[in-house]
Design an enzyme around this catalytic site. Structure first.
Site, short mmCIF file in Angstrom:
data_model
loop_
_atom_site.label_atom_id
_atom_site.label_comp_id
_atom_site.label_asym_id
_atom_site.label_seq_id
_atom_site.Cartn_x
_atom_site.Cartn_y
_atom_site.Cartn_z
N ASP A 177 0.41 -2.05 4.34
CA ASP A 177 1.61 -1.25 4.57
C ASP A 177 2.81 -2.12 4.89
OD1 ASP A 177 -0.15 0.87 4.35
OD2 ASP A 177 -0.06 1.45 6.45
N ASP B 296 -1.22 5.88 -5.77
CA ASP B 296 -2.25 6.90 -6.05
C ASP B 296 -1.75 7.84 -7.13
OD1 ASP B 296 -3.98 6.27 -3.59
OD2 ASP B 296 -2.02 6.68 -2.71
N GLU C 100 -4.61 3.59 -8.37
CA GLU C 100 -5.82 4.25 -7.87
C GLU C 100 -5.90 5.67 -8.42
OE1 GLU C 100 -8.03 5.78 -3.80
OE2 GLU C 100 -6.59 4.12 -3.65
N LYS D 59 -7.17 9.37 -8.46
CA LYS D 59 -7.59 10.30 -7.43
C LYS D 59 -8.36 11.48 -8.04
CE LYS D 59 -6.71 9.47 -3.77
NZ LYS D 59 -7.39 8.54 -2.81
N GLU E 238 0.48 -0.91 -4.77
CA GLU E 238 -0.70 -0.05 -4.87
C GLU E 238 -0.22 1.39 -4.74
OE1 GLU E 238 -3.95 2.50 -3.21
OE2 GLU E 238 -1.97 2.04 -2.39
N HIS F 55 -0.88 10.86 -2.89
CA HIS F 55 -2.24 10.56 -2.45
C HIS F 55 -3.11 11.80 -2.39
CE1 HIS F 55 -5.45 9.95 0.56
NE2 HIS F 55 -5.50 8.72 0.07
N HIS G 58 0.83 -1.20 0.00
CA HIS G 58 0.00 0.00 0.00
C HIS G 58 0.86 1.25 0.00
CE1 HIS G 58 -2.56 2.99 2.32
NE2 HIS G 58 -3.25 2.77 1.23
N ARG G 59 0.84 1.97 -1.13
CA ARG G 59 1.72 3.13 -1.33
C ARG G 59 3.18 2.72 -1.16
NH1 ARG G 59 -1.68 7.58 2.33
NH2 ARG G 59 -3.74 6.76 1.78
#
Length: 240
Positions: free
Chosen positions: A234, A44, A117, A119, A42, A57, A15-16
């Site tokens: 994470d 953003d 993702e 945004k 993953e 993000h 995640h990120r």
């Protein structure tokens, strides 16, 4: 589609990046995710003033850089001068904001899957969606996600073969009619939704599922449902 093999393991998406130990959405976090054995990343995507997809993000730079400028008001060259990182370490140990192109190349070289993702600034300027999708299509394992159903519908119309994942919410998702989200191949859900009545409705939707916010210590991780094909975490090293 549920995977019934007893040897099946949900893919692990960082995640990120490995944001539990590195600053989010930076090349350092993505490299650490690779080192920890993540299957994918993953991230953003927001848009600069000159329409370049970059990895951050928030809509503005306040939280990550202490600057109140919106990302969409700065060109890529201006944004590359900004250092992001933890508050008291940015000046000397800050990171550049990477572009989507840079991360796609990193994933291609290292055979990593990618969850892109979309945004707010992409929703606001869908004319740049084609550029994002062209980059995504360079990868064999890639899917597009968003909380914005409208932008995902546009993605599906433009590239029907691309996997689309709709990020569901407890209050705004129509839980009585999940079938209305015809553009979605899958749903991404917070681990807070791994309870009834939400979980049964998601499993019965026939969509593939990925769960975010997991740390590796949950019972659901130790005994995953065959409906879940991916974890978004994470801490990718705890899953591999």
């Amino acid at each position: 589609m549920a995977i019934e093999s007893p040897n099946y393991r949900p893919l692990v998406f960082a995640h990120r990046g490995a944001s539990g130990v590195c600053f989010e959405n930076t090349m350092s976090a993505f490299k650490e995710a690779l080192r920890q054995g993540a299957d994918g990343i993953e991230l953003d995507v927001q848009l600069t003033a000159d329409g370049v997809p970059v990895i951050i993000h928030d809509k503005d730079l306040n939280r990550v850089a202490g600057i109140r400028n919106p990302v969409s008001t700065l060109t890529l060259s201006e944004l590359k001068e900004v250092k992001v990182g933890r508050k008291f370490f940015r000046k000397f140990n800050g990171h550049q904001i990477p572009t989507l192109s840079e991360v796609v190349s990193f994933c291609a070289i290292n055979h990593l899957a990618l969850n892109i993702e979309l945004k707010e600034t992409v929703s606001e300027r869908p004319e740049y969606l084609r550029d994002i999708l062209d980059m995504a299509l360079l990868l064999d394992q890639v899917h597009i996600s968003s909380f914005d159903a409208g932008i995902l519908e546009q993605v599906k119309m433009m590239e029907p073969s691309l996997e689309i994942a709709f990020l569901v919410k407890k209050k705004t998702t129509d839980w009585d009619d999940l079938g209305k989200y015809k553009f979605a191949d899958g749903f991404h859900l917070s681990k807070s939704l791994m309870q009834e009545p939400y979980l049964s409705k998601l499993k019965n939707s026939g969509k593939i599922l990925r769960v975010y916010g997991v740390t590796g210590k949950e019972d659901s991780v130790l005994n995953p449902s065959p409906s879940i094909i991916g974890w978004i975490t994470d801490y990718p090293g705890r899953f591999t």
